[in-house]
Scaffold this motif. Structure first.
Motif, PDB file in Angstrom:
ATOM      1  N   THR A 152     -12.514 -14.284  99.107  1.00 62.63           N
ATOM      2  CA  THR A 152     -13.180 -15.696  99.041  1.00 62.63           C
ATOM      3  C   THR A 152     -13.554 -16.054 100.420  1.00 62.63           C
ATOM      4  O   THR A 152     -14.680 -16.658 100.551  1.00 62.63           O
ATOM      5  CB  THR A 152     -11.886 -16.631  98.735  1.00 62.63           C
ATOM      6  N   ASN A 153     -12.836 -15.553 101.596  1.00 62.93           N
ATOM      7  CA  ASN A 153     -13.370 -15.936 102.741  1.00 62.93           C
ATOM      8  C   ASN A 153     -14.674 -15.337 103.290  1.00 62.93           C
ATOM      9  O   ASN A 153     -15.692 -15.886 103.526  1.00 62.93           O
ATOM     10  CB  ASN A 153     -12.148 -15.703 103.656  1.00 62.93           C
ATOM     11  N   TRP A 174     -12.638 -22.497  95.944  1.00 63.61           N
ATOM     12  CA  TRP A 174     -11.961 -22.098  97.083  1.00 63.61           C
ATOM     13  C   TRP A 174     -13.144 -21.336  98.055  1.00 63.61           C
ATOM     14  O   TRP A 174     -13.788 -20.501  97.526  1.00 63.61           O
ATOM     15  CB  TRP A 174     -11.006 -21.445  96.935  1.00 63.61           C
ATOM     16  N   ASP A 176     -14.375 -20.060 102.367  1.00 63.99           N
ATOM     17  CA  ASP A 176     -13.894 -20.093 103.802  1.00 63.99           C
ATOM     18  C   ASP A 176     -13.824 -21.360 104.437  1.00 63.99           C
ATOM     19  O   ASP A 176     -14.670 -22.261 104.061  1.00 63.99           O
ATOM     20  CB  ASP A 176     -14.824 -19.139 104.552  1.00 63.99           C
ATOM     21  N   ASP A 191      -8.897 -20.689 104.166  1.00 59.84           N
ATOM     22  CA  ASP A 191      -9.686 -21.042 103.148  1.00 59.84           C
ATOM     23  C   ASP A 191      -9.573 -22.503 102.952  1.00 59.84           C
ATOM     24  O   ASP A 191      -8.240 -22.969 103.053  1.00 59.84           O
ATOM     25  CB  ASP A 191      -9.510 -20.174 102.057  1.00 59.84           C
TER      26      ASP A 191
END
Length: 284
Positions: A152-153, A174, A176, A191
């Motif tokens: 996700t980041n 979600w 970064d 995050d």
């Protein structure tokens, strides 16, 4: 399958902030089943918190001492309303976050190490609205959630048609962290949710085999804990990053413009729905 026996106990004690006290003596200590419903995980996490406290010789800053606790009911009853509200709103948010396989973020939280409200919180006062060690949960996650948060980041949340970890609102996700302050030490990755009323924020280690991840956390109440999959989470209710759901706020929402003063719990409900403020551990 093991079944957890639930006994409902009527309570005539006064409430505070919508969070009623419970009868610590009412718990029946039957083996816990891991409930398939997302919020059933709350019992499981409180059981891990109890085990951690019982294995620790110190009293945490929220007043909890493992030497004085013998059940989840006693633990929950010993928590002031402020840390209770923190636990309930954050676990509700984690229960609403979904991975690609349909599991919830909360499904992948393995251990709870610390649950705190505002500094100085009491039975009648929420304590501080902010603070770098206040109003948050310190937990551990499994490798599945860790991998999803790292990706996700890296991918800033993923494409609009394939979000890696979604949030409660339709289209929420979600991503970064955009926090100029960067990750909270000793963590090196952060995050956050794209929505900000309140905005969820997590802190964790990118590489669980790194020196930082395999060293003591050095955080309040957890100075000697070594946990490569540690996960810190709070929710920022206003534009100055105050995180206490029991405080009142005026500067909240996307534009940070003054709005009618509301309690953090009310702001949460308006944006994300019910967090079940009268919840208590099964059997209490």
């Amino acid at each position: 399958m093991r079944i957890a026996l639930v006994v409902l106990v009527a309570c005539s004690s006064p409430t505070h902030g919508g969070l009623p006290p419970i009868d610590a003596a009412a718990e029946i200590d039957t083996p816990l089943a891991i409930d398939a419903a997302p919020l059933g995980n709350r019992d499981r996490l409180l059981q891990t918190y109890l085990a951690y406290l019982q294995g620790s010789p110190t009293t945490q800053t929220n007043g909890l001492s493992g030497a004085a606790l013998h059940s989840r009911c006693e633990l929950w009853a010993a928590l002031a309303p402020s840390p209770r509200a923190t636990f309930l709103t954050i676990t509700a948010r984690l229960a609403g976050g979904k991975l690609a396989d349909g599991s919830t973020m909360l499904d992948h939280i393995t251990t709870l190490y610390r649950a705190v409200g505002g500094d100085g919180a009491t039975a009648t006062a929420p304590g501080s609205c902010g603070g770098g060690e206040a109003n948050r949960l310190m937990m551990a996650m499994d490798p599945t959630l860790h991998a999803a948060l790292v990706t996700t980041n890296t991918m800033a949340g993923g494409t609009s048609t394939a979000r890696i970890v979604t949030d409660i609102p339709s289209g929420g996700y979600w991503r970064d962290s955009h926090d100029a302050g960067g990750p909270h030490a000793p963590f090196d990755l952060s995050d956050e949710t794209n929505d900000g009323a309140p905005r969820g924020q997590t802190q964790f280690f990118r590489d669980p085999t790194s020196t930082a991840a395999t060293s003591a956390l050095g955080r309040t109440d957890l100075t000697t804990l070594v946990q490569p999959y540690a996960l810190e989470m709070d929710e920022d209710f206003d534009c100055t990053h105050n995180s206490n759901p029991s405080c009142d706020y005026t500067l909240y929402g996307a534009l940070c413009a003054p709005k009618p003063t509301e309690a953090g719990t009310a702001i949460y409900v308006e944006t994300y729905g019910d967090f079940d403020p009268t919840w208590h551990p099964a059997g209490c």
